[in-house]
Each structure stands twice: as C-alpha cells, then as structure tokens.
Design an enzyme around this catalytic site. Structure first.
Site, PDB file in Angstrom:
ATOM      1  N   ASP A   1       1.305 -45.070   0.875  1.00  0.00           N
ATOM      2  CA  ASP A   1       0.553 -44.099   1.676  1.00  0.00           C
ATOM      3  C   ASP A   1      -0.209 -43.116   0.795  1.00  0.00           C
ATOM      4  OD1 ASP A   1       1.062 -45.013   4.198  1.00  0.00           O
ATOM      5  OD2 ASP A   1       2.662 -43.597   4.646  1.00  0.00           O
TER       6      ASP A   1
ATOM      7  N   ASP B   1       3.308 -51.720  10.949  1.00  0.00           N
ATOM      8  CA  ASP B   1       4.047 -50.655  10.275  1.00  0.00           C
ATOM      9  C   ASP B   1       5.544 -50.746  10.573  1.00  0.00           C
ATOM     10  OD1 ASP B   1       4.230 -48.400   8.640  1.00  0.00           O
ATOM     11  OD2 ASP B   1       2.548 -47.400   9.630  1.00  0.00           O
TER      12      ASP B   1
END
Length: 711
Positions: free
Chosen positions: A515, A451
C-alpha cells in the site's frame, strides 16, 4: 531412463539434475537419505555409491549411538534423530512414533517418486521430488491413513544443508513496509519464522535462504525453500549439536484441523526449493524463469494500470471519475480500476462490505455505463472486491450471521470493522460466487482487484478450526471465476502486500506489492519482493505528490523510475497534475509500453554496490543485446564523488552504447555538470562491468535511468 526397484531389501541410488543443481539420495535400511543437494558434481552411481556413503559416514564419538543413524528426510526419532521430526500425529495418544520403510522407488533424470509405509501405524506416505531445468526442486508429500482415525499435528519438509552454509536470510515487515531483509548466522538450535494470520501476512518471509558467509547478489552458494501456501505456515533452519543442519518448511495445523478417517489422505502444500552457485540473483533467476515457464503465466503485455483508490477513496462522483478516465486515456493508460466504495452502503469502511450490489446512491445507472465509457477510450475496466470479508453493518451479515468464522457464539475482534466469511460453507461460497460472477458478466469486468484486509482470529466453524479449508476455498473460488469468465485477470491484494506467496501465485495474475507508494520506501520493498516473484507480477505504481503514506515530496522522475521495474501503473488523481507532469507521464507510459516485453522476460540484476547510500540494479534482455539500469540515490553519499557504477550481466565481448534516458524528466543533481558519459559512450561490455563509469552526484531521493544497447 526410468528405473524401478522393489522393496524391501532393494538398494538404489537416486540422482536427479536440473539447472546446474543436483540431488543425490539413497535408500538406507528403508529410509530415504539425501546425501547431496547442491552444485552438480561428477558422480557415477553404478561405481561410486558405496564410496559416497563412506564419504557421508561420520566417526563414532563418545556418548553417541553405537552405529551412525540414517534418519532420512522424515527425521524420525525411531531412527535416532533428536531434532524436529517431519511427521507428528497420533490415534488418541497411541501410534505416535513412526518408522517408515520405502516400498517402491522410481527414478528418472529429473524426477524421484517413492512410497514409504509404516505397517504398525497403518500409514502410507507418497513422496515426489521434481527438479526442473531451471534449478527449482518441488517436493510434495501425500499422507494416506489405512487405519482408524488418525490426528495429524504436523507434516514438515526437511532438506539437508552442508556445513559451509553459514548464514541465513529471511524477511520481516508490517503494513506499508513489507519484506525487509534480516541476515544472521546459522547457530545451534531451531530458527523458525511462523505466520499465524490465516493469510501470508505483511510479516511473511515468502521464503527462507541459507548461504555461505561470502555470498552476495552475484556470487556464492545459496539454498532456499518456500512453502506454496497462503495460510498458516513456518519456515525453519535447524542445526544440532553435532553440526548437522537442515532447512525446511511446513503448514501450521491448528488442533483437530486434519483428522484422517480410514482411506482419507492429506496432501501437504508443495515445498519449492532452489540451489544456485550464482548468489541471491541466481536463486531469483531460477524462480523467475521457472514461473515464467508455467502454462498459466500471463502472456499478454502487462497493461499500464490506473487504480483509483488514492485518487478518490470513497468519493464516487461520476463526473469526477469520468475526468480521471479522460486523463488516463490521454497519458496512455490501458486499464482503469474502480476501487472500494461502489456497492451497498459502502460510503466508508464501517458498513456495506458483503453486499455486492451496485449502490444506486453513487451509481444510479449501474456500473455498465462507466465501464463502457472506459472501453470507449480503448482501456480495460477493472473492479475492486473484498469477498472473503463482511461488515457486521451489512445486509449479508444481518441475514446470515451464521456464515462468519467463529468459535462457539463468541465474536472475534474486529479488524477494519470486518468479520470473515466461512467460504468452506457451501451456501456462503455459492452466494458470493453468484453475486460476483453475475456482476462481472453484466458489467464486463476484465480484471478484479481482490483485497483481504484483516487477519483471521478464531477461524472456526462447528467448533472446529477452519484455517486451511479457508485457503483451499479461495483457491477454488478464483479458479471458478476464471473458468466462468475466460480471460479474467485477478490481482491478489491484502491491505497491500500481505498475501504474496507461491501458493496463490498459481491462481492470480498480479500482486499488489504494498500500500506504500512512496518511491523511496518502494525501492527496498520491490528489491526484495523480486527475490522470489517475477517483477511483471508485482504492481509498481507512481503514487501521489506528496506521498499519502510518508508525506515525502519525491520528484516525478524518481517515482516513475521506481515504478518502471514491475507491472507499472499509476495511483494518483492525475486530473490534479500540471500540464508538464501530464506530458511526462505520457512520455513515461510510452517508454514502459515500448520496453516491457523484453524487460518482463529479462534477467534481473542487483549490484553489490559499494556505497550503501545508493542502489544499482537493472534488467538485461535474454539475448544480452540491451539492458536498463537504475542508479537510485537513497541518502546523501558518504563521499563527494560516489562510487563508480559497475554493471553485470552483459556480454563481455560485445560493444555497447551507454547513455542516460529521461522518460519522466531528469533527476536533480548536486553538481555544476553531469559526467561526460551522459552524452553517450561506446565501449565493451567487459569495460562496463570491470571498470564501470563515474556516478553522477544526485540529490537524495533521485534516480537515474541508463540504457545499454548493443552496437
């Protein structure tokens, strides 16, 4: 056949071809001039070179240069170019205006290489243009300094556009709504899409396209450029008052980022450009086929992946995780990924980041037992990292505050309670690599979700800007991890889809597309992400019910159909599902695994469907013997009977059987009966493409899958 010419004074036409595209260039007065980049034309360079230059020569108007300027691809002001130049730099305010002269030229059927020099500035530029068999043109610039220290401000690429390229298309976005299209006319002036986040960003366009006003998914000429870079960059179209226009891109350099000492060089990120006469899908196909031809493109079938973030968040209770693993194995998952929260003091996003040691509080036996448990169920074990960032509340930061990027001693604003590690600092790089590599080896991690949750602000060290070296460092880091752990796969995630680009694509195996797992939102996000990225590299998951991002209660059949067209997976606590939903998930998983190999090699098709309330799209196998299409009803249709479904990409002379398929249940319809063809129909590909079939009347937020199989 390769050919060479010695300069100065040599005259040569350079022609390269590939994938139906062609580039024709000529050296004029020492400048490399591109006459044509587009559809392949009939041209004999031995007989028609003078005629081609005559075709490209303009009338001399009033209030203009007395002779036509030929500024070449470097757009030099010294040659009469009045727009944005390729090269900008200086030596303490001197040596600011270049006039390069081509010294050597090598031409092959698909490759042009040349050196061009400016003896006054003591600079050399090495240029390479390669046009592959899929229509992808890769251009690279390497600048070498042969004099005193030279400060480089910018080095941009420019390619010519014909005047019938009338419109542009780029993409904007934000967190959970990436890559939304915006199409507009090409007007006089400079249009520029810039990203200055130190990463690609949610608002990153990936590429910029120019096209005819009539171009759509299937038809029309389209040109595109994309910079293979994961940091600060720009994509531009410029049209001058004379009507000439260009498309280009380049890395954004902050002041002082590149100062070349004598003998030093700067290699610009590669420009990846393409031309197609087959519309937007033609450009997408060029990129997909070229990327699939890479030696490092993933070869094994893309494992059905379950990621645990939206299932447990920071609640790492081993008994709960084991129940999810059991349920995953039951439905046919092949890879389980443990997300954020397994390390240090990381019980929330406010602390622990940077301390890559398994937390004894939540995993007292370490991670190997749970990883072994995953493997005992026949699945791979994956793990989440965010190695480029650090919480101020962490052991790492308390021990090494000097390892973060900063200007002087001022502290940059926090973002998700994070600061950025300076990976160009070798001590920081080595520490991070040692901790993560050891853990991968000890636990047996075969896949990491990496990430990058914040933007870079004041990204400096020793009072120098460090944006570009940070990008180069993460490329090196990923390559080193893969070298140390053969077979390791890496997913590029950046608070969703904020680091998807053609630079990092050569160092990772998958992108987290967004997301936002809401199926309705994902329809558009995935549709346009695939303009440049092959779907098998785009993570497409079935999200929870209701969606954690939108609150929508989209039926499972719609969520499953949406997730099918990519590297499929699940982002959901499936222990909370009903027996019926669990059975449907298992059926869907089986269907994905049975079809993914041909789907991930096939041609993606987006239909210019007449009804804007719905999408019609699919994938056709390489041999055109089978296809899978989705009709997704996004909003209520404008008419009581929606527009007919006309397909594309089939063999017109072949007979097919068309029938709906329901791997995760039937969509909801607003009708007493489905269309008769739901029982299956046998008909020619020509009829399916030209006449089509009547559309079902679906409720909004529902999708129908349709198989087309050759007889």
């Amino acid at each position: 056949m390769a050919s060479d010419a010695t300069f100065p004074g040599a005259h040569q036409i350079a022609v390269i071809n590939g994938g139906g595209a062609q580039l024709i260039a000529e050296v004029i007065d020492g400048a490399f001039v591109i006459h044509h980049w587009g559809r392949e034309i009939s041209f004999d360079p031995k007989r028609e070179s003078e005629s081609l230059r005559s075709l490209r020569s303009r009338a001399l108007g009033h209030s203009q240069f007395d002779e036509q300027p030929w500024p070449g691809i470097l757009h030099e002001h010294s040659r009469g170019f009045l727009g944005s130049p390729s090269l900008e730099g200086h030596r303490d305010g001197r040596d600011w205006s270049s006039k390069f002269q081509v010294r050597s030229l090598k031409v092959e059927s698909d490759l042009i290489e040349f050196e061009t020099h400016d003896d006054d500035l003591q600079l050399e530029l090495q240029v390479r243009l390669h046009l592959d068999r899929f229509g992808i043109l890769r251009v690279s610039y390497g600048l070498i300094n042969h004099g005193d220290d030279y400060t480089l401000n910018s080095l941009r690429y420019w390619l010519p556009l014909p005047d019938h390229a009338r419109e542009r298309l780029d993409f904007f976005g934000r967190w959970s709504n990436e890559r939304q299209p915006q199409r507009a006319s090409i007007d006089v002036g400079l249009f520029s899409r810039e990203t200055r986040e130190g990463r690609s960003g949610h608002n990153f366009t990936i590429g910029l396209l120019a096209m005819e006003a009539s171009s759509d998914f299937a038809d029309g000429e389209v040109w595109s450029v994309a910079l293979a870079h994961s940091g600060n960059s720009l994509h531009q179209i410029e049209k001058n008052y004379e009507g000439e226009q260009w498309i280009g891109a380049g890395e954004i350099l902050y002041p002082g980022e590149v100062i070349l000492a004598k003998g030093e060089s700067y290699l610009a990120p590669t420009l990846v450009a393409s031309y197609s006469a087959g519309g937007l899908d033609g450009i997408a196909s060029n990129h997909h086929r070229s990327l699939r031809n890479r030696p490092n493109h993933p070869r094994k079938p893309r494992p059905l992946t379950l990621n645990m973030w939206e299932a447990i968040y920071f609640d790492h209770r081993e008994d709960r995780v084991r129940r999810i693993i059991d349920a995953a194995a039951e439905v046919g998952v092949e890879r389980v990924v443990l997300d954020d929260g397994w390390f240090g003091s990381r019980r929330s996003d406010r602390s622990g980041l940077g301390d890559w040691t398994v937390s004894p509080e939540v995993w007292p036996q370490g991670l190997k037992p749970i990883a072994d448990y995953v493997r005992s169920k026949g699945m791979e074990f994956g793990l989440w990292f965010e190695g480029e960032m650090v919480n101020p509340d962490s052991d790492l930061y308390r021990a090494h505050p000097q390892w973060v990027l900063k200007v002087h001693e001022r502290r940059q604003p926090l973002w998700r309670h994070e600061l950025v590690l300076n990976l160009a600092n070798q001590e920081a790089f080595d520490h991070l690599f040692a901790k993560i590599s050891a853990l991968i080896g000890e636990v047996g991690v075969s896949y990491i979700k990496w990430d990058h949750n914040r933007v870079l602000v004041d990204a400096g060290s020793e009072n120098r800007a460090k944006y570009r070296v940070q990008v180069e460092a993460i490329y090196r880091f990923f390559d080193a991890l893969k070298a140390a752990h053969p077979g390791l796969e890496i997913e590029s995630c950046a608070s969703g889809g904020a680091r998807i680009d053609l630079g990092i694509i050569d160092h990772v195996d998958r992108f987290w597309t967004s997301d936002n797992n809401d199926a309705l939102s994902r329809q558009s996000i995935q549709r346009w992400s695939a303009q440049f990225i092959p779907p098998e590299l785009l993570g497409t998951h079935i999200g929870p019910y209701p969606s954690h991002q939108s609150g929508r209660r989209t039926p499972l059949s719609m969520r499953a159909a949406t997730a099918l067209f990519g590297h499929a997976g699940i982002e959901w606590d499936i222990t909370s599902t009903s027996d019926e939903d669990r059975a449907l998930l298992k059926s869907w998983a089986t269907y994905y695994k049975s079809n993914r190999e041909w789907m991930h090699r096939g041609t993606n098709i987006r239909i210019d469907h007449r009804d804007e309330s719905a999408y019609l799209y699919g994938v056709v196998s390489e041999d055109r013997k089978r296809a899978l299409f989705t009709y997704a009803q996004l909003e209520p249709a404008a008419t009581s009977h929606p527009a007919a479904l006309r397909f594309r990409g089939l063999d017109a002379d072949r007979r097919y059987r068309l029938a709906p398929v329901f791997p995760a249940g039937k969509p909801r319809e607003m009708a007493h009966a489905s269309p008769p063809w739901f029982d299956g129909i046998e008909i020619s590909g020509d009829a399916l493409m030209r006449v089509g079939v009547t559309a079902p009347i679906l409720e909004p937020e529902n999708a129908l899958l349709m198989e087309i199989i050759a007889l």
